[in-house]
Scaffold this motif. Structure first.
Motif, PDB file in Angstrom:
ATOM      1  N   ARG A   8      63.404   5.996  21.531  1.00 55.02           N
ATOM      2  CA  ARG A   8      63.492   4.517  20.875  1.00 55.02           C
ATOM      3  C   ARG A   8      64.586   3.883  21.207  1.00 55.02           C
ATOM      4  N   ILE A   9      64.258   2.776  21.636  1.00 56.72           N
ATOM      5  CA  ILE A   9      65.224   1.037  22.282  1.00 56.72           C
ATOM      6  C   ILE A   9      66.110   0.637  21.286  1.00 56.72           C
ATOM      7  N   HIS A  10      67.533   0.989  21.208  1.00 51.86           N
ATOM      8  CA  HIS A  10      68.609   0.303  20.343  1.00 51.86           C
ATOM      9  C   HIS A  10      68.360  -0.957  20.119  1.00 51.86           C
ATOM     10  N   GLY A  11      68.436  -1.373  18.816  1.00 46.43           N
ATOM     11  CA  GLY A  11      67.971  -3.023  18.522  1.00 46.43           C
ATOM     12  C   GLY A  11      66.678  -3.563  18.241  1.00 46.43           C
ATOM     13  N   ILE A  12      65.660  -2.067  18.551  1.00 51.97           N
ATOM     14  CA  ILE A  12      64.084  -2.581  17.728  1.00 51.97           C
ATOM     15  C   ILE A  12      63.791  -1.982  16.346  1.00 51.97           C
ATOM     16  N   GLU A  13      63.689  -3.305  15.196  1.00 54.10           N
ATOM     17  CA  GLU A  13      62.738  -2.016  14.633  1.00 54.10           C
ATOM     18  C   GLU A  13      61.083  -1.902  14.482  1.00 54.10           C
ATOM     19  N   TYR A  14      61.231  -0.251  14.568  1.00 59.40           N
ATOM     20  CA  TYR A  14      59.680   0.300  14.452  1.00 59.40           C
ATOM     21  C   TYR A  14      58.955  -0.168  13.232  1.00 59.40           C
ATOM     22  N   ARG A  15      57.742  -0.221  13.387  1.00 59.65           N
ATOM     23  CA  ARG A  15      56.585  -0.385  11.811  1.00 59.65           C
ATOM     24  C   ARG A  15      55.764   0.771  12.429  1.00 59.65           C
ATOM     25  N   TYR A 292      50.544  -5.480  13.664  1.00 65.95           N
ATOM     26  CA  TYR A 292      49.806  -6.909  13.088  1.00 65.95           C
ATOM     27  C   TYR A 292      49.142  -6.598  12.426  1.00 65.95           C
ATOM     28  N   VAL A 293      47.930  -5.691  12.821  1.00 58.79           N
ATOM     29  CA  VAL A 293      46.412  -5.697  12.909  1.00 58.79           C
ATOM     30  C   VAL A 293      46.229  -4.653  12.655  1.00 58.79           C
ATOM     31  N   ASP A 294      45.673  -3.732  13.983  1.00 62.79           N
ATOM     32  CA  ASP A 294      45.160  -2.188  13.729  1.00 62.79           C
ATOM     33  C   ASP A 294      45.894  -1.275  15.187  1.00 62.79           C
ATOM     34  N   GLY A 295      46.863  -2.060  15.446  1.00 61.62           N
ATOM     35  CA  GLY A 295      47.357  -0.934  16.239  1.00 61.62           C
ATOM     36  C   GLY A 295      48.786  -0.825  16.295  1.00 61.62           C
ATOM     37  N   ARG A 296      49.777  -0.518  16.663  1.00 58.03           N
ATOM     38  CA  ARG A 296      51.136   0.944  16.330  1.00 58.03           C
ATOM     39  C   ARG A 296      52.257  -0.388  17.027  1.00 58.03           C
ATOM     40  N   GLY A 297      52.837  -0.045  16.356  1.00 60.03           N
ATOM     41  CA  GLY A 297      54.343  -0.899  17.156  1.00 60.03           C
ATOM     42  C   GLY A 297      54.389  -2.025  17.050  1.00 60.03           C
ATOM     43  N   VAL A 298      55.312  -2.880  16.993  1.00 53.68           N
ATOM     44  CA  VAL A 298      55.940  -4.246  17.002  1.00 53.68           C
ATOM     45  C   VAL A 298      55.617  -4.747  18.675  1.00 53.68           C
ATOM     46  N   PRO A 299      55.749  -6.155  18.949  1.00 54.23           N
ATOM     47  CA  PRO A 299      55.339  -6.869  19.790  1.00 54.23           C
ATOM     48  C   PRO A 299      56.816  -5.924  20.987  1.00 54.23           C
ATOM     49  N   ALA A 300      57.910  -6.088  20.771  1.00 53.35           N
ATOM     50  CA  ALA A 300      58.831  -5.763  21.376  1.00 53.35           C
ATOM     51  C   ALA A 300      59.150  -4.143  21.353  1.00 53.35           C
ATOM     52  N   TYR A 303      56.174  -3.601  24.239  1.00 48.57           N
ATOM     53  CA  TYR A 303      56.739  -4.109  25.659  1.00 48.57           C
ATOM     54  C   TYR A 303      57.765  -3.147  26.246  1.00 48.57           C
ATOM     55  N   GLU A 304      59.055  -2.386  25.349  1.00 52.60           N
ATOM     56  CA  GLU A 304      59.491  -1.775  25.921  1.00 52.60           C
ATOM     57  C   GLU A 304      58.858  -0.431  26.419  1.00 52.60           C
ATOM     58  N   TYR A 305      58.018   0.005  25.715  1.00 51.79           N
ATOM     59  CA  TYR A 305      57.362   1.097  26.532  1.00 51.79           C
ATOM     60  C   TYR A 305      56.892   0.852  27.588  1.00 51.79           C
ATOM     61  N   ALA A 306      55.974  -0.706  27.736  1.00 54.25           N
ATOM     62  CA  ALA A 306      54.709  -0.862  29.093  1.00 54.25           C
ATOM     63  C   ALA A 306      56.622  -0.589  30.473  1.00 54.25           C
ATOM     64  N   ILE A 307      57.817  -1.352  29.588  1.00 50.79           N
ATOM     65  CA  ILE A 307      58.147  -1.307  30.734  1.00 50.79           C
ATOM     66  C   ILE A 307      59.244   0.502  31.002  1.00 50.79           C
ATOM     67  N   SER A 308      59.595   0.844  30.112  1.00 50.44           N
ATOM     68  CA  SER A 308      60.212   2.347  30.472  1.00 50.44           C
ATOM     69  C   SER A 308      59.420   3.218  30.840  1.00 50.44           C
ATOM     70  N   THR A 309      57.733   3.560  30.014  1.00 45.41           N
ATOM     71  CA  THR A 309      57.132   4.497  30.255  1.00 45.41           C
ATOM     72  C   THR A 309      55.637   4.000  31.592  1.00 45.41           C
ATOM     73  N   GLY A 310      55.032   3.138  31.586  1.00 47.64           N
ATOM     74  CA  GLY A 310      54.094   2.658  31.830  1.00 47.64           C
ATOM     75  C   GLY A 310      54.771   1.961  33.475  1.00 47.64           C
ATOM     76  N   LEU A 315      53.188  -7.006  30.241  1.00 44.19           N
ATOM     77  CA  LEU A 315      51.837  -7.297  28.720  1.00 44.19           C
ATOM     78  C   LEU A 315      51.367  -8.479  28.187  1.00 44.19           C
ATOM     79  N   SER A 316      50.796  -7.967  27.353  1.00 40.24           N
ATOM     80  CA  SER A 316      49.884  -9.342  26.674  1.00 40.24           C
ATOM     81  C   SER A 316      49.330  -8.706  25.207  1.00 40.24           C
ATOM     82  N   MET A 317      50.328  -9.031  24.670  1.00 37.02           N
ATOM     83  CA  MET A 317      49.146  -8.788  23.413  1.00 37.02           C
ATOM     84  C   MET A 317      48.478  -9.094  22.448  1.00 37.02           C
TER      85      MET A 317
END
Length: 331
Positions: A8-15, A292-300, A303-310, A315-317
């Motif tokens: 987890r990245i500090h400052g992000i609210e995970y949902r 927001y719909v059928d996925g998981r995670g807030v956009p922020a 984006y962080e996952y795309a940067i740090s792992t992918g 990235l486009s939501m």
């Protein structure tokens, strides 16, 4: 035992997907007991305590839901010595737990009903239920917020929500490396190469990665590739080989390894070196979904996952239109 490391990245609210606004959770509370971080694909045992705060009418049931893309194994209720055993302790009379071998998402999208529990009469206020998950095989992919949802069902329809038991799932033991380097370079240009440590399921390993000694070379060469330094990003939990140079035009691949462990390696994308470039190549993903719909995670978080792992450049939501959750869902 070395503690598992959070992604987890500090400052992000995970949902979680199909986010439940706190104002909807009037029927009770859900408190997970056990490890807060789990290893993808491993067996784990934990409890979830459900406290009923408002009487649940007679004939209702509690449904146990997981997100529809989760590959967690179905639960079973018949043999406590076998994996994935689910049971419940409560003062309610005539508890009956039904587990589904083929969990259905019909009527529950974006979740699937893995199990449900019924009882005799109404469930009074202040009733406590302890759900015990024993030796359960958890899904094989990492997730910064993995949730088990507890909903109230009547005639197979959701009539209310109790809440989510929230965990984090990280990768297991170190298995291989992923390298992402610039696709287009010119001779003697300084470049950076990201190095991510993965487990056997291609998840970022939850092991302590900060003390790894990495080395870098050009595929086909026995000599180390000089770079200014290899640093570790503590927040995003990857390494960066900074300031390497390729001297001649051509196509190159970089290979990284871990000192003292020759079995753990990884090879980069092709790097094309030319003196002149009209265009350059970038890597990204143009279609991902959020909570927001059928996925998981807030956009922020995505984006962080795309940067740090992918290790993506962009990235486009692209969420679908709403309307999956009915009037009880606040989007």
């Amino acid at each position: 035992i070395i503690p598992l490391q959070s992604n987890r990245i500090h400052g992000i609210e995970y949902r979680a997907g199909g986010y439940l606004h706190p104002e909807l959770l009037t029927w009770g509370s859900v408190i997970p007991e056990g490890p807060s971080i789990m290893v993808a694909g491993n067996q784990v045992s934990f409890d979830v305590v459900v406290d009923i705060r408002k009487e649940i009418p007679e004939g209702s049931k509690i449904g146990i839901m997981l997100h529809f893309v989760s590959d967690t194994d179905p639960f079973q209720t018949t043999d406590p010595l076998k994996p994935n055993f689910l049971s419940c302790e409560s003062s309610l009379d005539d508890l009956v737990i039904t587990a589904y071998n083929k969990p259905s998402r019909a009527g529950y999208f974006p979740y699937r009903r893995f199990a449900e529990i019924g009882w005799k009469g109404a469930a009074k206020c202040n009733t406590k239920m302890i759900f015990k998950f024993k030796n359960c095989f958890i899904q094989t992919y990492e997730e910064t917020l993995f949730n088990i949802r507890f909903a109230i069902l009547s005639n197979d329809n959701i009539t209310g929500y109790i809440g989510d038991a929230n965990f984090e799932i990280v990768g297991g033991e170190i298995h291989h490396l992923q390298l992402v380097a610039p696709a287009c370079m010119v001779p003697f240009e300084k470049g950076d190469c990201k190095i991510v440590v993965f487990d056997r399921y291609n998840n970022k390993s939850g092991s302590d990665l900060s003390k790894l000694k990495l080395n870098l070379r050009i595929v086909g060469s026995d000599e180390p590739l000089a770079c200014e330094q290899i640093i570790y990003d503590k927040e995003r939990r990857y390494h960066i080989a900074k300031g390497f140079k390729l001297r001649k035009e051509g196509v190159y691949y970089l290979e990284a390894g871990i000192g003292g462990n020759k079995s753990v390696t990884g090879i980069s994308n092709p790097i094309i070196v030319r003196k002149n470039w009209d265009d350059k190549v970038y890597f990204g993903d143009l279609h991902q979904h959020s909570y927001y719909v059928d996925g998981r995670g807030v956009p922020a978080a995505n984006y962080e996952y795309a940067i740090s792992t992918g290790c993506l450049d962009f990235l486009s939501m692209m969420d679908h239109l709403g309307g999956f959750f009915g009037p009880a869902m606040i989007r």
